[in-house]
Scaffold this active site. Structure first.
Site, PDB file in Angstrom:
ATOM      1  N   LYS A   1       1.026  -0.997  -0.143  1.00  0.00           N
ATOM      2  CA  LYS A   1       0.399  -0.395  -0.078  1.00  0.00           C
ATOM      3  C   LYS A   1       0.912   1.089   0.160  1.00  0.00           C
ATOM      4  O   LYS A   1       0.795   2.200  -0.967  1.00  0.00           O
ATOM      5  CB  LYS A   1      -1.056   0.418   1.467  1.00  0.00           C
TER       6      LYS A   1
ATOM      7  N   ARG B   1     -10.469   1.421   7.668  1.00  0.00           N
ATOM      8  CA  ARG B   1      -9.585  -0.708   7.898  1.00  0.00           C
ATOM      9  C   ARG B   1     -10.956  -1.819   8.850  1.00  0.00           C
ATOM     10  O   ARG B   1     -11.438  -2.246   9.147  1.00  0.00           O
ATOM     11  CB  ARG B   1      -8.642  -0.064   9.105  1.00  0.00           C
TER      12      ARG B   1
ATOM     13  N   ARG C   1      11.660  -5.999   4.856  1.00  0.00           N
ATOM     14  CA  ARG C   1      11.344  -4.563   4.418  1.00  0.00           C
ATOM     15  C   ARG C   1      12.520  -3.928   5.288  1.00  0.00           C
ATOM     16  O   ARG C   1      12.648  -4.086   6.580  1.00  0.00           O
ATOM     17  CB  ARG C   1       9.377  -3.658   5.113  1.00  0.00           C
TER      18      ARG C   1
ATOM     19  N   ARG D   1      10.732  -2.118  11.230  1.00  0.00           N
ATOM     20  CA  ARG D   1      10.003  -1.306  11.697  1.00  0.00           C
ATOM     21  C   ARG D   1       9.709  -1.876  13.596  1.00  0.00           C
ATOM     22  O   ARG D   1       9.587  -3.515  13.339  1.00  0.00           O
ATOM     23  CB  ARG D   1       8.670  -1.296  10.882  1.00  0.00           C
TER      24      ARG D   1
ATOM     25  N   ARG E   1      -1.281  -8.404  13.193  1.00  0.00           N
ATOM     26  CA  ARG E   1      -1.567  -7.809  12.426  1.00  0.00           C
ATOM     27  C   ARG E   1      -2.699  -8.486  11.218  1.00  0.00           C
ATOM     28  O   ARG E   1      -3.475  -8.038  10.572  1.00  0.00           O
ATOM     29  CB  ARG E   1      -0.645  -6.841  11.605  1.00  0.00           C
TER      30      ARG E   1
HETATM   31  P1  AP5 Z   1       4.638  -1.760   2.084  1.00  0.00           P
HETATM   32  O1  AP5 Z   1       4.480  -0.926   0.743  1.00  0.00           O
HETATM   33  O2  AP5 Z   1       5.122  -1.450   3.032  1.00  0.00           O
HETATM   34  O3  AP5 Z   1       3.800  -2.281   2.403  1.00  0.00           O
HETATM   35  P2  AP5 Z   1       2.053  -1.725   2.934  1.00  0.00           P
HETATM   36  O4  AP5 Z   1       1.116  -2.151   2.430  1.00  0.00           O
HETATM   37  O5  AP5 Z   1       2.269  -0.314   3.549  1.00  0.00           O
HETATM   38  O6  AP5 Z   1       2.806  -2.557   4.189  1.00  0.00           O
HETATM   39  P3  AP5 Z   1       2.344  -1.996   5.867  1.00  0.00           P
HETATM   40  O7  AP5 Z   1       3.346  -2.879   6.554  1.00  0.00           O
HETATM   41  O8  AP5 Z   1       2.716  -0.383   6.098  1.00  0.00           O
HETATM   42  O9  AP5 Z   1       0.758  -2.052   6.042  1.00  0.00           O
HETATM   43  P4  AP5 Z   1      -0.353  -2.099   7.746  1.00  0.00           P
HETATM   44  O10 AP5 Z   1      -1.538  -1.753   7.458  1.00  0.00           O
HETATM   45  O11 AP5 Z   1       0.625  -3.200   8.718  1.00  0.00           O
HETATM   46  O12 AP5 Z   1       0.952  -1.449   8.419  1.00  0.00           O
HETATM   47  P5  AP5 Z   1      -0.032   0.520   8.555  1.00  0.00           P
HETATM   48  O13 AP5 Z   1       1.627   0.956   8.933  1.00  0.00           O
HETATM   49  O14 AP5 Z   1      -0.578   1.101   8.070  1.00  0.00           O
HETATM   50  O15 AP5 Z   1       5.517  -2.687   1.283  1.00  0.00           O
HETATM   51  C1  AP5 Z   1       5.981  -3.912   2.050  1.00  0.00           C
HETATM   52  C2  AP5 Z   1       7.544  -4.158   2.025  1.00  0.00           C
HETATM   53  O16 AP5 Z   1       7.182  -5.508   0.449  1.00  0.00           O
HETATM   54  C3  AP5 Z   1       8.265  -3.126   1.642  1.00  0.00           C
HETATM   55  O17 AP5 Z   1      10.021  -3.802   2.103  1.00  0.00           O
HETATM   56  C4  AP5 Z   1       8.498  -3.440  -0.227  1.00  0.00           C
HETATM   57  O18 AP5 Z   1       9.790  -2.473  -0.268  1.00  0.00           O
HETATM   58  C5  AP5 Z   1       7.959  -4.618  -0.678  1.00  0.00           C
HETATM   59  N1  AP5 Z   1       7.263  -4.745  -2.184  1.00  0.00           N
HETATM   60  C6  AP5 Z   1       6.258  -3.498  -1.867  1.00  0.00           C
HETATM   61  N2  AP5 Z   1       5.701  -3.969  -3.347  1.00  0.00           N
HETATM   62  C7  AP5 Z   1       6.438  -5.229  -3.875  1.00  0.00           C
HETATM   63  C8  AP5 Z   1       5.995  -6.069  -4.517  1.00  0.00           C
HETATM   64  N3  AP5 Z   1       4.989  -5.611  -5.795  1.00  0.00           N
HETATM   65  N4  AP5 Z   1       7.524  -6.873  -4.767  1.00  0.00           N
HETATM   66  C9  AP5 Z   1       8.068  -7.509  -4.243  1.00  0.00           C
HETATM   67  N5  AP5 Z   1       8.235  -5.798  -3.183  1.00  0.00           N
HETATM   68  C10 AP5 Z   1       7.329  -5.319  -2.937  1.00  0.00           C
HETATM   69  O19 AP5 Z   1      -0.688   0.558   9.784  1.00  0.00           O
HETATM   70  C11 AP5 Z   1       0.200  -0.223  11.323  1.00  0.00           C
HETATM   71  C12 AP5 Z   1       0.016   0.113  13.031  1.00  0.00           C
HETATM   72  O20 AP5 Z   1      -1.164   1.070  12.820  1.00  0.00           O
HETATM   73  C13 AP5 Z   1      -1.792  -1.125  12.797  1.00  0.00           C
HETATM   74  O21 AP5 Z   1      -1.309  -1.839  12.373  1.00  0.00           O
HETATM   75  C14 AP5 Z   1      -2.916  -0.550  13.763  1.00  0.00           C
HETATM   76  O22 AP5 Z   1      -2.069  -0.818  14.655  1.00  0.00           O
HETATM   77  C15 AP5 Z   1      -2.680   1.285  13.543  1.00  0.00           C
HETATM   78  N6  AP5 Z   1      -3.437   2.013  12.195  1.00  0.00           N
HETATM   79  C16 AP5 Z   1      -3.232   2.720  10.527  1.00  0.00           C
HETATM   80  N7  AP5 Z   1      -3.788   2.405  10.247  1.00  0.00           N
HETATM   81  C17 AP5 Z   1      -5.254   2.192  11.485  1.00  0.00           C
HETATM   82  C18 AP5 Z   1      -6.307   2.691  11.023  1.00  0.00           C
HETATM   83  N8  AP5 Z   1      -7.096   2.974   9.608  1.00  0.00           N
HETATM   84  N9  AP5 Z   1      -7.656   1.817  12.219  1.00  0.00           N
HETATM   85  C19 AP5 Z   1      -6.563   1.864  13.421  1.00  0.00           C
HETATM   86  N10 AP5 Z   1      -5.956   1.259  13.366  1.00  0.00           N
HETATM   87  C20 AP5 Z   1      -5.035   1.366  12.282  1.00  0.00           C
HETATM   88 MG    MG Z   2       2.645   0.546   4.365  1.00  0.00          MG
END
Ligand code: AP5
Ligand code: MG
Length: 227
Positions: free
Chosen positions: A24, A100, A138, A171, A182
């Site tokens: 994402k 979410r 990552r 992270r 997660r």
């Molecule tokens: P990356 O682009 O970083 O993936 P991502 O989908 O952004 O993954 P996240 O871990 O950030 O998602 P998440 O939802 O768990 O965490 P968030 O920070 O939003 O890519 C991942 C890796 O793969 C990287 O190394 C990249 O280089 C590689 N990659 C990408 N695309 C690729 C491809 N096509 N091929 C190969 N490699 C690839 O949320 C964190 C926490 O915050 C949550 O757990 C929760 O506690 C809280 N939170 C956030 N939003 C909310 C909400 N709306 N409601 C409640 N709590 C929330």
């Molecule tokens: Mg992310």
């Protein structure tokens, strides 16, 4: 759709849905830059608050470290605040990781009103084995929050951010227990949104197992055909 968007007739209120590690964040900046949209990740907003040591950051920290969702009312207030400050132009916005939950989705709809509907909802679907490979490999810049991957998206200089040259790190929630939690939170709370937006005819499903470049291409092609 593209013609109407280019002429400013319609706005793109894009939301990105997908499991942890789906890509994402990687795709958010590429798409937002292409369509010149303001964008934000709710996870990045929480991490900014944690870095600044705000009350919100301290509250979010305990949920994030355990891989659980931060409570809806806190998250909704934070993202609505961002929208108020950033949706100034009429072309729309891109949200990565919000909504979410169904409650977050309905709150967003109410805030935008009938004249400015949510959509498209881009669902990036990735197999679990690939998600685990991406999350364990990552590396993130602690200053600008850009994600790299040790194999599939390495920085130009090992362990150093391409943009600001600061060291990269893992992270805190990319450890085994937090990742399992997660994924579980995603299945319980967020996966139902796929059917929710499909029912509203605004869902675009993308095969996220492909390379970063191919996924971008597929998203842009689908957005250009969206109506
Ligand atoms: P990356 O682009 O970083 O993936 P991502 O989908 O952004 O993954 P996240 O871990 O950030 O998602 P998440 O939802 O768990 O965490 P968030 O920070 O939003 O890519 C991942 C890796 O793969 C990287 O190394 C990249 O280089 C590689 N990659 C990408 N695309 C690729 C491809 N096509 N091929 C190969 N490699 C690839 O949320 C964190 C926490 O915050 C949550 O757990 C929760 O506690 C809280 N939170 C956030 N939003 C909310 C909400 N709306 N409601 C409640 N709590 C929330
Ligand atoms: Mg992310």
């Amino acid at each position: 759709m593209k013609d109407l968007f280019d002429k400013g007739v319609i706005s793109l209120n894009i939301i990105l849905i997908g499991p942890p590690g789906a890509g994402k964040g990687t795709q958010a900046s590429l798409i937002a830059n292409k369509y010149n949209l303001p964008f934000v990740s709710s996870g990045d907003l929480f991490r900014e608050h944690r870095k600044l040591g705000t009350k919100l950051g301290l509250l979010a920290e305990k949920y994030m470290n355990q891989g659980e969702l931060v409570p809806d009312h806190v998250t909704i207030d934070m993202v609505m605040n961002w929208l108020d400050q950033n949706k100034g132009g009429s072309s729309g916005f891109l949200l990565d990781g919000f909504p979410r939950t169904v409650q977050q989705a309905t709150s967003l709809e109410k805030a935008l009103g009938n004249a400015n509907p949510v959509g498209p909802a881009v669902y990036i679907n990735v197999d679990k084995d690939e998600l685990l490979r991406r999350l364990t490999g990552r590396r993130v810049c602690m200053r600008c929050q850009i994600s790299f991957h040790i194999h599939s998206n390495p920085p130009l200089i090992q362990d150093q951010c391409d943009k600001c040259s600061k060291p990269l790190a893992q992270r805190e929630d990319d450890n085994f227990d937090a990742v399992e939690a997660r994924l579980d939170a995603y299945r319980r709370n967020t996966e139902p949104l796929v059917a929710y937006y499909d029912h509203q005819n605004v869902l675009i499903e993308i095969d996220g197992n492909e390379t970063i470049r191919q996924v971008s291409k597929d998203i842009v092609e689908s957005l250009d055909c969206f109506n």
